[in-house]
Design a protein around this motif. Structure first.
Motif, PDB file in Angstrom:
ATOM      1  N   UNK A   1       0.887   8.726  -0.441  1.00  0.00           N
ATOM      2  CA  UNK A   1      -0.129   8.847   0.602  1.00  0.00           C
ATOM      3  C   UNK A   1      -0.569   7.512   1.184  1.00  0.00           C
ATOM      4  N   UNK A   2      -0.100   6.404   0.594  1.00  0.00           N
ATOM      5  CA  UNK A   2      -0.589   5.089   0.994  1.00  0.00           C
ATOM      6  C   UNK A   2      -0.062   4.597   2.333  1.00  0.00           C
TER       7      UNK A   2
ATOM      8  N   UNK B   1      -7.979  -8.373   4.783  1.00  0.00           N
ATOM      9  CA  UNK B   1      -8.313  -7.014   4.363  1.00  0.00           C
ATOM     10  C   UNK B   1      -9.311  -7.063   3.207  1.00  0.00           C
ATOM     11  N   UNK B   2     -10.366  -6.255   3.310  1.00  0.00           N
ATOM     12  CA  UNK B   2     -11.395  -6.206   2.263  1.00  0.00           C
ATOM     13  C   UNK B   2     -12.100  -4.857   2.354  1.00  0.00           C
ATOM     14  N   UNK B   3     -12.764  -4.427   1.283  1.00  0.00           N
ATOM     15  CA  UNK B   3     -13.589  -3.212   1.396  1.00  0.00           C
ATOM     16  C   UNK B   3     -14.744  -3.464   2.360  1.00  0.00           C
TER      17      UNK B   3
ATOM     18  N   UNK C   1       0.813  -1.216   0.000  1.00  0.00           N
ATOM     19  CA  UNK C   1       0.000   0.000   0.000  1.00  0.00           C
ATOM     20  C   UNK C   1       0.849   1.270   0.000  1.00  0.00           C
TER      21      UNK C   1
ATOM     22  N   UNK D   1     -10.131  -9.618  -1.698  1.00  0.00           N
ATOM     23  CA  UNK D   1      -9.566  -9.841  -0.358  1.00  0.00           C
ATOM     24  C   UNK D   1      -8.054  -9.984  -0.453  1.00  0.00           C
ATOM     25  N   UNK D   2      -7.392  -9.671   0.663  1.00  0.00           N
ATOM     26  CA  UNK D   2      -6.001 -10.058   0.857  1.00  0.00           C
ATOM     27  C   UNK D   2      -5.917 -10.713   2.229  1.00  0.00           C
TER      28      UNK D   2
ATOM     29  N   UNK E   1      -0.624   6.021   4.999  1.00  0.00           N
ATOM     30  CA  UNK E   1      -1.756   6.210   5.924  1.00  0.00           C
ATOM     31  C   UNK E   1      -2.997   5.602   5.265  1.00  0.00           C
ATOM     32  N   UNK E   2      -3.156   4.295   5.380  1.00  0.00           N
ATOM     33  CA  UNK E   2      -4.226   3.626   4.638  1.00  0.00           C
ATOM     34  C   UNK E   2      -5.615   4.068   5.083  1.00  0.00           C
ATOM     35  N   UNK E   3      -6.545   4.040   4.144  1.00  0.00           N
ATOM     36  CA  UNK E   3      -7.939   4.375   4.478  1.00  0.00           C
ATOM     37  C   UNK E   3      -8.751   3.124   4.795  1.00  0.00           C
ATOM     38  N   UNK E   4      -8.175   1.952   4.534  1.00  0.00           N
ATOM     39  CA  UNK E   4      -8.817   0.679   4.894  1.00  0.00           C
ATOM     40  C   UNK E   4      -7.855  -0.084   5.769  1.00  0.00           C
TER      41      UNK E   4
END
Lengths: 322, 260
Positions: B11-12, B59-61, B6, B72-73, B14-17
């Motif tokens: 900017x990645x 990890x998923x939305x 990420x 997914x990851x 600081x992840x948003x998910x």
């Protein structure tokens, strides 16, 4: 305005909700009566605009996220887009009936449901759109309805999808003395109608333009969209109503939409070229310049889901098969 | 963020998910709720010892934009000890087991997409450590559904067999990533008049032909599935061959060279 804004009922309900919100179960506290109290503003002579919330569909906004235009004419109002629900359509119609002498025509700029699900309130009037838009509305209506009923719940009461019944096949319409120039473009969707009101010079851009709200990409073809923006940049306008975001008299929506499309396209290309999975591209969030934009990061995350395959296809060569 | 890339995007870092743990990971219920006790018995073995473990990151939305392709990851690289199988189950899917990953000589890291029939959690059960007990992580996804029972989109096209089985892939030696996409309709058999037709296995082999890792695949894996693997540096520096099979006896294969 008499009767248009149900102020009395709204303030009663707000008071009741405030008094009982803590005591009632969540589901009951949320079951407020459904009114938007849409407030059209006259932003140019005879051109009224309802400004949508710079957000995604949510129960908190009832789907009132899109810009609506009402143009006064000698035959009544010309309504451009009708909102997400029957109730939104009904409130728009009430304003037209009470203030603008009724409804002459309705125009839908494209097939996304926030722009035409209010059509049911105008089922007795001519509803116009590009030919491809009518087809796309008919085809996508069941899925959109299922999604919006799930997202908006009771706000959707009575919302029967009513696709536009008349095809726009000319580049000019004269209605009640008001001349509209019509431009058939694409890129945000397969058919994006742009309307220019000749009397005021205002451009009603549909979702080819966004301002201070992240553009949505479910049917986007970014290369086409950028070419459409080139066409819009060549027009002389006195003001712009974007599909989402405030009315303005500058090139702000054009510049911001172009930059958002380019940076998002480049970001997803870069992510695919680096070997990221779509979840990682989502997690990284929007390009830093657009993190705080309305409807982000949700809209960016949706964009990755919708468009990832376009970007990955170019990053991965064919290495085998059957 | 473990093995995630990420932070390679501006900017990645600081992840948003972010992956969730405990109740939040399964939609607010107790972790040991819903179909999980039954799935555990059926897919991990009767009475198998297990515990939820934040070291298994899923990890998923938060919501599925497209129920037919929910990405997914799973990153279990933070787990101590050798990793055996990773069993992926979906709480409320008509097909509860999506896949089993045998990471072998690859790292316990997998990216993939599944079909979602309704809102619920996807769980990754990782058999790890000296005692080989199951370490479980999960991600809850809100979905409108219809992913499993909808016909594959490819059937809407008369020429869907053109390009069938095509493999696209790339191997990045610097990050050890291998990303693979396969053209396959992945029919569940739940759509009217369309029999089940899906991939059953996918294996990665090294330049000498020895197996690196293997996946047993089931119906919930998405149409035209894609996968992310993570290889140790010495394996990512050499060509990797890929072999897949489906329920109709088709054998697909390809070879991917390391490239930057």
């Amino acid at each position: 305005m008499t009767g248009f804004r149900s102020l009395t009922r709204r303030s009663l309900v707000a008071g009741a909700a405030a008094a009982t919100a803590l005591a009632l179960p969540r589901a009951v506290a949320q079951a407020q009566p459904r009114g938007y109290d849409l407030l059209p503003q006259e932003v140019a002579a005879g051109l009224w605009m309802i400004t949508g919330a710079p957000e995604s569909f949510a129960r908190s906004n009832g789907g009132a996220i899109v810009n609506i235009v009402l143009l006064a004419s000698a035959e009544g109002a010309i309504i451009i887009d009708t909102g997400s629900t029957a109730r939104m359509g009904a409130e728009i119609r009430a304003f037209a009936d009470q203030r603008l002498g009724g409804v002459a025509r309705v125009i839908n700029t494209h097939h996304h449901p926030d722009h035409w699900f209010g059509n049911i309130a105008f089922a007795d009037r001519p509803i116009l759109a590009l030919p491809a838009t009518g087809d796309l509305c008919r085809r996508s209506a069941p899925d959109y309805a299922a999604s919006l009923y799930a997202l908006l719940g009771p706000w959707m009461a009575g919302t029967t999808p009513t696709p536009p019944g008349q095809r726009i096949e000319s580049d000019e319409l004269v209605i009640g003395g008001r001349t509209l120039r019509l431009l058939a473009l694409s890129g945000h969707s397969a058919a994006d109608l742009v309307v220019q009101d000749v009397q005021t010079g205002v451009l009603i851009a549909g979702d080819l333009l966004f301002l201070d709200r992240a553009p949505s990409f479910p049917d986007a073809d970014v290369a086409r969209w950028l070419r459409a923006l080139d066409r819009l940049a060549g027009l002389e306008t006195s003001g712009v109503v974007p599909g989402h975001g405030p009315f303005h008299r500058s090139g702000a929506a054009l510049a911001q939409t172009r930059q958002y499309l380019e940076l998002t396209r480049d970001r997803l290309d870069q992510a695919a070229a680096l070997g990221l999975s779509p979840v990682e591209a989502m997690a990284a969030g929007p390009a830093p310049a657009f993190r705080a934009l309305g409807a982000n990061p949700e809209e960016y995350i949706r964009t990755v889901a919708q468009r990832w395959a376009d970007h990955e296809r170019t990053a991965l060569p064919v290495i085998g098969g059957l | 963020m473990g093995a995630l890339l990420t932070d390679r995007l501006p900017g990645g870092a600081q992840p948003v998910l972010q992956a969730r743990t405990g109740r939040a990971a399964v939609g607010g219920d107790a972790f040991d709720s819903g179909m999980w006790p039954l799935h555990r018995e059926a897919h991990l073995g009767p009475g198998a010892p297990w515990r939820q473990d934040p070291a298994v990151m899923v990890l998923a939305p938060l919501s599925a934009e497209d129920s037919a392709h929910v990405p997914f990851v799973i990153d279990a690289t933070a787990l101590a000890g050798p990793v055996g199988r990773i069993v992926v189950t979906i709480d409320y899917s008509p097909f509860s087991k999506a896949l089993t990953f045998h990471p072998g000589r690859a790292l316990p890291f997998l990216g993939f997409g599944v079909k979602y029939e309704t809102a619920g959690a996807l769980r990754a059960s990782v058999q790890a450590g000296p005692d080989q007990i199951w370490h479980v992580g999960a991600a809850y996804v809100s979905a409108l559904g219809g992913g499993c029972s909808a016909p594959a989109v490819s059937h809407a096209r008369p020429d869907w067999q053109r390009g069938f089985g095509e493999m696209r892939a790339r191997l990045w030696p610097d990050s050890g990533r291998l990303r693979l996409c396969i053209r396959h309709p992945q029919d569940t058999g739940l759509a009217d008049g369309i029999p089940a037709h899906h991939l059953t296995s996918l294996a990665l082999h090294d330049a000498q032909g020895a197996e690196i890792a293997r996946l047993d695949l089931h119906e919930p894996v998405e149409e035209n599935p894609s996968f992310t693997f993570l290889l140790p540096p010495h394996l990512a520096a050499e060509p990797v061959t890929l072999h897949a099979q489906d329920t109709m006896g088709n054998r697909l294969s390809g070879r991917v060279e390391p490239s930057t």
